[in-house]
Design a protein around this motif. Structure first.
Motif, PDB file in Angstrom:
ATOM      1  N   GLY A 147     115.376 -11.930 -14.793  1.00 29.48           N
ATOM      2  CA  GLY A 147     114.027 -12.011 -14.259  1.00 29.48           C
ATOM      3  C   GLY A 147     113.930 -12.115 -12.758  1.00 29.48           C
ATOM      4  N   THR A 148     115.041 -12.163 -12.069  1.00 23.78           N
ATOM      5  CA  THR A 148     115.014 -12.230 -10.614  1.00 23.78           C
ATOM      6  C   THR A 148     116.357 -11.764 -10.084  1.00 23.78           C
ATOM      7  OG1 THR A 148     114.493 -13.670  -8.734  1.00 23.78           O
ATOM      8  CG2 THR A 148     115.888 -14.600 -10.440  1.00 23.78           C
ATOM      9  N   TYR A 149     116.470 -11.662  -8.776  1.00 23.18           N
ATOM     10  CA  TYR A 149     117.734 -11.296  -8.135  1.00 23.18           C
ATOM     11  C   TYR A 149     118.255 -12.540  -7.425  1.00 23.18           C
ATOM     12  CZ  TYR A 149     116.229  -6.569  -9.165  1.00 23.18           C
ATOM     13  OH  TYR A 149     115.817  -5.433  -9.820  1.00 23.18           O
ATOM     14  N   GLU A 150     119.425 -12.990  -7.847  1.00 20.34           N
ATOM     15  CA  GLU A 150     119.975 -14.228  -7.318  1.00 20.34           C
ATOM     16  C   GLU A 150     121.314 -13.936  -6.641  1.00 20.34           C
ATOM     17  OE1 GLU A 150     120.188 -18.593  -9.105  1.00 20.34           O
ATOM     18  OE2 GLU A 150     121.813 -17.338  -9.882  1.00 20.34           O
ATOM     19  N   ARG A 253     117.374 -16.632  -3.941  1.00 21.00           N
ATOM     20  CA  ARG A 253     116.684 -15.782  -4.920  1.00 21.00           C
ATOM     21  C   ARG A 253     115.628 -14.896  -4.272  1.00 21.00           C
ATOM     22  NH1 ARG A 253     115.741 -19.106 -10.569  1.00 21.00           N
ATOM     23  NH2 ARG A 253     117.953 -19.412 -11.046  1.00 21.00           N
ATOM     24  N   LYS A 254     115.379 -13.787  -4.960  1.00 18.56           N
ATOM     25  CA  LYS A 254     114.341 -12.844  -4.554  1.00 18.56           C
ATOM     26  C   LYS A 254     113.782 -12.203  -5.823  1.00 18.56           C
ATOM     27  CE  LYS A 254     113.532  -8.909  -1.465  1.00 18.56           C
ATOM     28  NZ  LYS A 254     114.185  -7.843  -0.670  1.00 18.56           N
ATOM     29  N   SER A 255     112.468 -12.063  -5.896  1.00 20.61           N
ATOM     30  CA  SER A 255     111.848 -11.573  -7.136  1.00 20.61           C
ATOM     31  C   SER A 255     112.015 -10.072  -7.331  1.00 20.61           C
ATOM     32  CB  SER A 255     110.362 -11.939  -7.160  1.00 20.61           C
ATOM     33  OG  SER A 255     109.699 -11.366  -6.038  1.00 20.61           O
ATOM     34  N   THR A 256     112.175  -9.321  -6.236  1.00 22.73           N
ATOM     35  CA  THR A 256     112.323  -7.870  -6.336  1.00 22.73           C
ATOM     36  C   THR A 256     113.519  -7.419  -5.494  1.00 22.73           C
ATOM     37  OG1 THR A 256     110.846  -7.497  -4.458  1.00 22.73           O
ATOM     38  CG2 THR A 256     109.849  -7.516  -6.657  1.00 22.73           C
TER      39      THR A 256
END
Length: 306
Positions: A147-150, A253-256
């Motif tokens: 669900g996210t980019y970590e 983290r980043k959502s996109t």
């Protein structure tokens, strides 16, 4: 045994056999399902467009050149199939005294350092040494968080080459700042820091825990850590118990994923005066120390597409 009894016995054996077969089938299906889940869990996160990753050969070469303490900390992360290795960088620093008595930090290129030409009986010879005082490395990987980019950022540092520059008896804190550019990433709640003190006189290694702690958080910009280079519990930081190594582990983290470039900076501030130091961290990224006196900076940075 009569015919009727024999028939009943055969029927019971048949039912038992069918139960065994059903149970075996259920066990096999369960085993295959577990194997499938295990296989899925061990899959590395997929490559993203424009995001560089480390090859297996690069990972093996990096691990091969690590010291024992660094290898124990970073090899499990670099071989973890749930993390895609994106980049690894190391640097060596030494502290030099100039003829005027001033001191400075100098980054060392081990392939060029120590080339000393001498003349003995009209024969020129070259001696190669690899002198450095402080070692640092930075590892960046991308996890499989749903669900996210970590991103995992590991910063490792040690004084494995000796005590030069460590100022025996110094009770001042050393500081480490980790920053990332553009405000594109936010730090997660998880993350750890660790390290060890050892006795350089007796040769006892990794005895006491380094007193490293997260000191300050600048949201979406950076993190500050503090620790003592000499074990403060022993005669006011004097004695033989010096920091051997330290490590910080940070998750961002980043959502996109946009593929935009960000620079991740790890900057070590080695101090020798007990000042009330503080770090200023900006999204440039930039890390500065105040007061700007009685310290040596060592910096390591690499670019990552996020």
């Amino acid at each position: 045994m009569d015919v009727r009894t024999w028939g009943l016995a055969r029927a019971r054996l048949g039912r038992v056999g069918r139960r065994v077969a059903v149970l075996a089938t259920v066990a096999l299906v369960g085993s295959l399902a577990a194997a499938s889940v295990s296989s899925a869990a061990s899959e590395m996160p997929e490559a993203l467009p424009g995001q560089a990753t480390m090859s297996e050969a690069a990972i093996a070469a990096a691990i091969e050149d690590m010291g024992e303490n660094e290898r124990a900390q970073l090899e499990p992360r670099m071989k973890d199939r749930s993390i895609r290795p994106l980049g690894y960088k190391r640097a060596y620093f030494r502290f030099v005294t100039d003829p005027d008595g001033s001191t400075r930090v100098q980054q060392v290129d081990l392939s060029l350092d120590g080339l000393i030409a001498s003349v003995d009986a009209s024969v020129a010879s070259t001696v190669t040494t690899t002198k450095y005082d402080l070692y640092m490395s930075q590892y960046v990987g991308r996890t499989s968080t749903t669900g996210t980019y970590e991103y995992l950022v590991e910063t490792y540092f040690d004084w494995q080459a000796g005590n030069n520059g460590m100022n025996n008896g110094n009770c001042a804190v050393d500081l480490l700042g980790v920053a990332w550019g553009g405000g594109q990433l936010s730090q997660g709640s998880r993350g750890t820091q660790s390290g060890k003190y050892g006795n350089y006189i007796t040769g006892q290694h990794n005895v006491y825990d380094l007193d490293i702690q997260r000191w300050d958080v600048i949201p979406q910009v950076g993190m500050e850590y503090r620790f003592h280079e000499w074990q403060p519990a022993f005669v006011g930081c004097s004695g033989a118990w010096k920091m051997e190594w330290g490590r910080t582990s940070l998750y961002l983290r980043k959502s996109t994923y946009s593929g935009s470039l960000t620079t991740i900076v790890s900057k070590y501030f080695h101090t020798w005066t007990v000042n009330n130091y503080s770090l200023s961290i900006s999204g440039a990224p930039s890390i500065t120390i105040s007061p700007a006196t009685d310290y040596w900076p060592a910096i390591l940075a690499q670019d990552v597409n996020v």
